[in-house]
Structures are given as C-alpha cells and as structure tokens.
Design an enzyme around this catalytic site. Structure first.
Site, PDB file in Angstrom:
ATOM      1  N   THR A 157       0.870  -1.178   0.000  1.00  0.00           N
ATOM      2  CA  THR A 157       0.000   0.000   0.000  1.00  0.00           C
ATOM      3  C   THR A 157       0.905   1.227   0.000  1.00  0.00           C
ATOM      4  OG1 THR A 157      -1.586  -1.207   1.351  1.00  0.00           O
ATOM      5  CG2 THR A 157      -1.898   1.175   1.169  1.00  0.00           C
ATOM      6  N   LYS A 237      -7.849   1.181  -3.007  1.00  0.00           N
ATOM      7  CA  LYS A 237      -7.326   0.723  -1.713  1.00  0.00           C
ATOM      8  C   LYS A 237      -7.315   1.874  -0.695  1.00  0.00           C
ATOM      9  CE  LYS A 237      -4.846  -1.496   1.392  1.00  0.00           C
ATOM     10  NZ  LYS A 237      -5.495  -2.430   2.296  1.00  0.00           N
ATOM     11  N   LYS A 314      -0.615   5.230   8.405  1.00  0.00           N
ATOM     12  CA  LYS A 314       0.065   5.387   7.114  1.00  0.00           C
ATOM     13  C   LYS A 314      -0.971   5.529   6.000  1.00  0.00           C
ATOM     14  CE  LYS A 314       1.588   2.138   4.381  1.00  0.00           C
ATOM     15  NZ  LYS A 314       2.233   1.044   3.686  1.00  0.00           N
TER      16      LYS A 314
HETATM   17  P1  NAD Z   1       6.077  -5.825   7.157  1.00  0.00           P
HETATM   18  O1  NAD Z   1       6.857  -4.657   7.644  1.00  0.00           O
HETATM   19  O2  NAD Z   1       5.675  -6.890   8.124  1.00  0.00           O
HETATM   20  O3  NAD Z   1       6.858  -6.551   5.954  1.00  0.00           O
HETATM   21  C1  NAD Z   1       7.569  -5.873   4.984  1.00  0.00           C
HETATM   22  C2  NAD Z   1       8.800  -6.683   4.649  1.00  0.00           C
HETATM   23  O4  NAD Z   1       9.476  -6.031   3.593  1.00  0.00           O
HETATM   24  C3  NAD Z   1       9.776  -6.801   5.818  1.00  0.00           C
HETATM   25  O5  NAD Z   1      10.092  -8.158   6.037  1.00  0.00           O
HETATM   26  C4  NAD Z   1      10.992  -6.002   5.359  1.00  0.00           C
HETATM   27  O6  NAD Z   1      12.220  -6.517   5.861  1.00  0.00           O
HETATM   28  C5  NAD Z   1      10.870  -6.128   3.851  1.00  0.00           C
HETATM   29  N1  NAD Z   1      11.544  -5.059   3.107  1.00  0.00           N
HETATM   30  C6  NAD Z   1      11.565  -3.733   3.350  1.00  0.00           C
HETATM   31  N2  NAD Z   1      12.266  -3.089   2.417  1.00  0.00           N
HETATM   32  C7  NAD Z   1      12.720  -4.032   1.559  1.00  0.00           C
HETATM   33  C8  NAD Z   1      13.528  -3.990   0.391  1.00  0.00           C
HETATM   34  N3  NAD Z   1      14.015  -2.836  -0.093  1.00  0.00           N
HETATM   35  N4  NAD Z   1      13.809  -5.145  -0.236  1.00  0.00           N
HETATM   36  C9  NAD Z   1      13.329  -6.321   0.250  1.00  0.00           C
HETATM   37  N5  NAD Z   1      12.561  -6.418   1.357  1.00  0.00           N
HETATM   38  C10 NAD Z   1      12.264  -5.285   1.997  1.00  0.00           C
HETATM   39  O7  NAD Z   1       4.780  -5.206   6.438  1.00  0.00           O
HETATM   40  P2  NAD Z   1       3.425  -5.966   6.058  1.00  0.00           P
HETATM   41  O8  NAD Z   1       2.453  -5.861   7.173  1.00  0.00           O
HETATM   42  O9  NAD Z   1       3.759  -7.285   5.481  1.00  0.00           O
HETATM   43  O10 NAD Z   1       2.879  -4.973   4.913  1.00  0.00           O
HETATM   44  C11 NAD Z   1       3.510  -4.887   3.649  1.00  0.00           C
HETATM   45  C12 NAD Z   1       2.708  -3.919   2.795  1.00  0.00           C
HETATM   46  O11 NAD Z   1       1.359  -4.394   2.711  1.00  0.00           O
HETATM   47  C13 NAD Z   1       2.606  -2.503   3.377  1.00  0.00           C
HETATM   48  O12 NAD Z   1       2.634  -1.581   2.343  1.00  0.00           O
HETATM   49  C14 NAD Z   1       1.258  -2.504   4.097  1.00  0.00           C
HETATM   50  O13 NAD Z   1       0.694  -1.214   4.207  1.00  0.00           O
HETATM   51  C15 NAD Z   1       0.456  -3.398   3.170  1.00  0.00           C
HETATM   52  N6  NAD Z   1      -0.664  -4.075   3.816  1.00  0.00           N
HETATM   53  C16 NAD Z   1      -0.542  -4.584   5.075  1.00  0.00           C
HETATM   54  C17 NAD Z   1      -1.637  -5.207   5.660  1.00  0.00           C
HETATM   55  C18 NAD Z   1      -1.553  -5.763   7.065  1.00  0.00           C
HETATM   56  O14 NAD Z   1      -2.589  -6.100   7.641  1.00  0.00           O
HETATM   57  N7  NAD Z   1      -0.362  -5.915   7.631  1.00  0.00           N
HETATM   58  C19 NAD Z   1      -2.843  -5.324   4.959  1.00  0.00           C
HETATM   59  C20 NAD Z   1      -2.918  -4.845   3.647  1.00  0.00           C
HETATM   60  C21 NAD Z   1      -1.814  -4.214   3.079  1.00  0.00           C
END
Ligand code: NAD
Length: 378
Positions: A157, A237, A314
């Site tokens: 997102t 979204k 966010k």
């Molecule tokens: P998270 O922080 O748990 O996971 C993100 C992962 O990306 C981490 O493991 C991090 O080490 C990795 N990362 C960061 N920068 C990187 C890079 N340059 N190269 C490779 N890996 C990298 O976050 P999440 O909860 O999994 O969410 C991920 C995305 O999905 C976000 O944008 C969030 O807003 C969106 N999202 C989350 C949810 C939720 O419920 N958690 C729901 C819908 C959407």
C-alpha cells in the site's frame, strides 16, 4: 499443470528456435525447454518482502507450485525473514523444497535464476522501498537486454504518485515489461487463509490475463479491476482504508459513549451488529473483548497482532495526501489524521491492532478549557 505464462506468448512471436506444436521450445538466452504439445510450461515467480503479509502470500505460491515445472525465488532485506520463511514452508511441504530458492540480493532475480522470471511480486512497507526495488530491477534487466518480458506486481500500500513513477520507469526502460499496482485488503488473516481481495489497475475482468488471474488466485479470493489507468488499484485501496480508519474512530467514540451511559458493552456490540451502526470496525473487528470469543479477535488478546495502528495511520496519511493532490476536501480527513498521529506517538498504541483506539479513548479526558489529557501516558 502449470499455467501458460506471459513469456510463452512472447516466445511464440520472437523465438526462432521454437519448432512446431509438437516440439520443444527453447526460452531465448536460457536452457529452459517447454513441451508445447501438452501446454506444460514452467512459471517462474519472484517474491520480495517476507513480512507479516508477504510470508503468507509467498507460502501460498510455494504450496501451489507445479513442482515439475515451476520455481519460486524469494528475498527480503532482512536475512532472518528469508531463513524463517524457508524453514517454515519447507518443514510443512518438504516435497516442494527443490522448487524454492532464497536469493541474497535484488540483482540476483535477474542474474542468479535458472530461467527468466515471469512475475515478481513486491510486498514491502512504503513507496520508497518499492521504488528502490523497481529501479534496481529495471537497471539490472536493462543490462542484459532481455528478449523476454517480466511482470512486476506491487501489492504494497503506497502513494499513487510513487507507483505511477515506478510504472513510468519500467515502461520507459523496458517497454515489454509491465508494472501493475495490485494492493490487497483482508489483512494478515486474509493473507494467511489466501482470501485476500486484489485491486487492480485494469479496465475490466477481460483485461486481467489468465496468467495473472491464476497467480492472484493462489493468494486471494477476489480480484477487482478498478480502472485502466495505472494507480486505480491504489486509489480504491486508499479510499477503502480511509473509510476503515474513520469508522474505527467512530466505533471507538460510540462504544465509549455507550460505556459512559452505563450500557453493557457486550450487549451493545450485539445490537450494533444488527443495526445501522454496523461496520467492519464495529463487528468483524469488534473492539470489545468477549463478544465473539470464537473468532479470536485482537480485542480478545489485548489488541495484539491484527492491522496495527501505525499502518492504519500510514493509509490515512496516504489517502489525505492523495485527496489534496486531487483537490478533494474531506470532512474527516484532518481530524482523522490528527487522532492517528496522536495515537502513534505512543508505541503501545501504534504497534497494536487499530481496535485499541477504543481502549485508548478511555484513557483520554478533556479539561475545562478543552485540552485533551491522556491520563495514563505523558
Ligand atoms: P512488514 O513490515 O511486516 O513486511 C515488509 C517486509 O518487507 C519486511 O520483512 C521487510 O524486511 C521487507 N523489506 C523492506 N524493504 C525491503 C527492500 N528494499 N527489499 C526487500 N525487502 C524489503 O509489512 P506488512 O504488514 O507485510 O505490509 C507490507 C505492505 O502491505 C505494506 O505496504 C502494508 O501497508 C500493506 N498491507 C498490510 C496489511 C496488514 O494487515 N499488515 C494489509 C494490507 C496491506
């Protein structure tokens, strides 16, 4: 049987070495061969970002690989996330192990794979992370002058502007490649159960290719085409998550109001569930403990896990900034953002499920001149 992939189409047009419908196809620049007679074609997936969401999404791809033909390559900037992912999925399904390869850098997706990748999915926190990954991938792909095409799918997102910039970078540098915004809703629970909804910048169902549909269906249940212009998936979204964030504040207000009137909150929650106040925030993620113990909601475990307040903030910020860019005034944009900003000043609130805003509101009082005081925190 594996799906026919996007590269297969390119090969039909470009690969001089392709024989006839009953022969082997050789993928240009690689040793891969595909038996065209029975449509068994390998699909090569890349997945970047194995966090709360990505680890489950990648696991579903892994679980559903056609292990005779398909391959999955995974990477996270945090090496422990890769190790944990590999240990977890291979212990559950060891028979797929040989089709999984952990990579140690972004450039490895181009240079250290057996065959070119058909899809690379990104699931990273913010726009700056997506842009750095896509910029690096584009640079590395360009350096090999590819005769195949790869589709980048970003399910993070992020802000629409950055996503459009990524789309332009890819289209300008690698016209045969694509970059699609495909954000998801459904949270960690949806990722775990493969019931996510994908929002795609595609005109209609007919413009979602069968290969893309098959991939997304491994991780989710619904695919919503949101419009032909790049960024419409994110627009949907952000609009949805704005609604979630605001109804969550209204839910906290409503339940604290009911409490101050002396109502039994469990009973009130059941009433709301069949009344006009019902919403995801007030029912599916009810912030009152013990209303739906069978659902093991965040409220029943001290608001641990779930969709944390920091991520909700966010999305509110992204929605409000996008609204400003579109000259769209929002009734509750500033006030909503204010309260999520305030909530995220406290780690114990920021890192718990957004339902915790009900509990936090109970700690807030207003003095005689209208200042809001947090009775538990400085
Ligand atoms: P998270 O922080 O748990 O996971 C993100 C992962 O990306 C981490 O493991 C991090 O080490 C990795 N990362 C960061 N920068 C990187 C890079 N340059 N190269 C490779 N890996 C990298 O976050 P999440 O909860 O999994 O969410 C991920 C995305 O999905 C976000 O944008 C969030 O807003 C969106 N999202 C989350 C949810 C939720 O419920 N958690 C729901 C819908 C959407």
């Amino acid at each position: 049987m594996a799906a026919q992939n996007a590269n297969a189409k390119t090969q039909t047009k470009t690969d001089d070495a392709a024989k006839d419908n009953w022969g082997w196809w050789w993928r240009p620049g690689s040793n891969a061969k595909f038996y065209a007679s029975c449509n068994v074609i390998s699909v090569n997936y890349g997945f970047i970002g194995l966090g709360q969401m990505g680890q489950h999404m990648a696991r579903h791809i892994y679980d559903k690989l056609d292990i005779e033909n398909d391959k999955l390559y995974v990477y996270d900037v945090f090496p422990q996330a890769i190790t944990a992912f590999v240990d977890n999925v291979t212990s559950i399904k060891p028979e797929h192990k040989h089709a999984l390869t952990p990579l140690s850098s972004i450039k490895s997706f181009v240079h250290d794979v057996e065959n070119p990748l058909d899809f690379i999915i990104t699931m990273v926190p913010e726009g700056k992370h997506v842009k750095s990954v896509i910029t690096e991938l584009t640079k590395e792909y360009k350096s090999v002058n590819p005769s195949y095409s790869t589709t980048f799918i970003d399910s993070s997102t992020i802000d629409i502007k950055t996503s459009r910039e990524c789309h332009e970078i890819v289209k300008n540098e690698l016209p045969e490649f694509d970059f699609i915004d495909a954000p998801v809703s459904g949270g960690v629970a949806g990722a775990r159960k493969a019931t996510l909804s994908f929002m795609l910048s595609r005109e209609d169902d007919a413009s979602v290719s069968p290969e893309l549909r098959e991939l997304l269906s491994k991780m989710g249940k619904n695919i919503f085409p949101c419009g032909s212009q790049h960024g419409t998936g994110l627009a949907a979204k952000l609009s949805n998550n704005y609604l979630l964030a605001i109804t969550n504040l209204a839910t906290a207000d409503s339940f604290q109001l009911a409490k101050s009137f002396g109502l039994n909150l469990q009973n009130y929650a059941k009433l709301v569930a069949v009344s006009t106040g019902k919403s995801w925030a007030s029912v599916d993620n009810c912030p009152i403990p013990d209303v739906y113990p069978e659902n093991n909601l965040p409220a029943d475990v001290g608001y641990k896990g779930g969709f944390i307040t920091r991520l909700t903030r966010k999305d509110v910020v992204l929605a409000c900034e996008s609204a400003k860019m579109a000259n769209r005034f929002l009734y509750l944009g500033d006030v909503g953002r204010h309260w999520y900003d305030k909530a995220c000043e406290h780690e114990d609130i920021a890192n718990r499920d957004l339902g915790v805003l009900f509990e936090w509101l109970g700690d807030l009082e207003q003095d005689s001149v209208g200042n809001v005081i947090d009775t538990k925190r400085k």
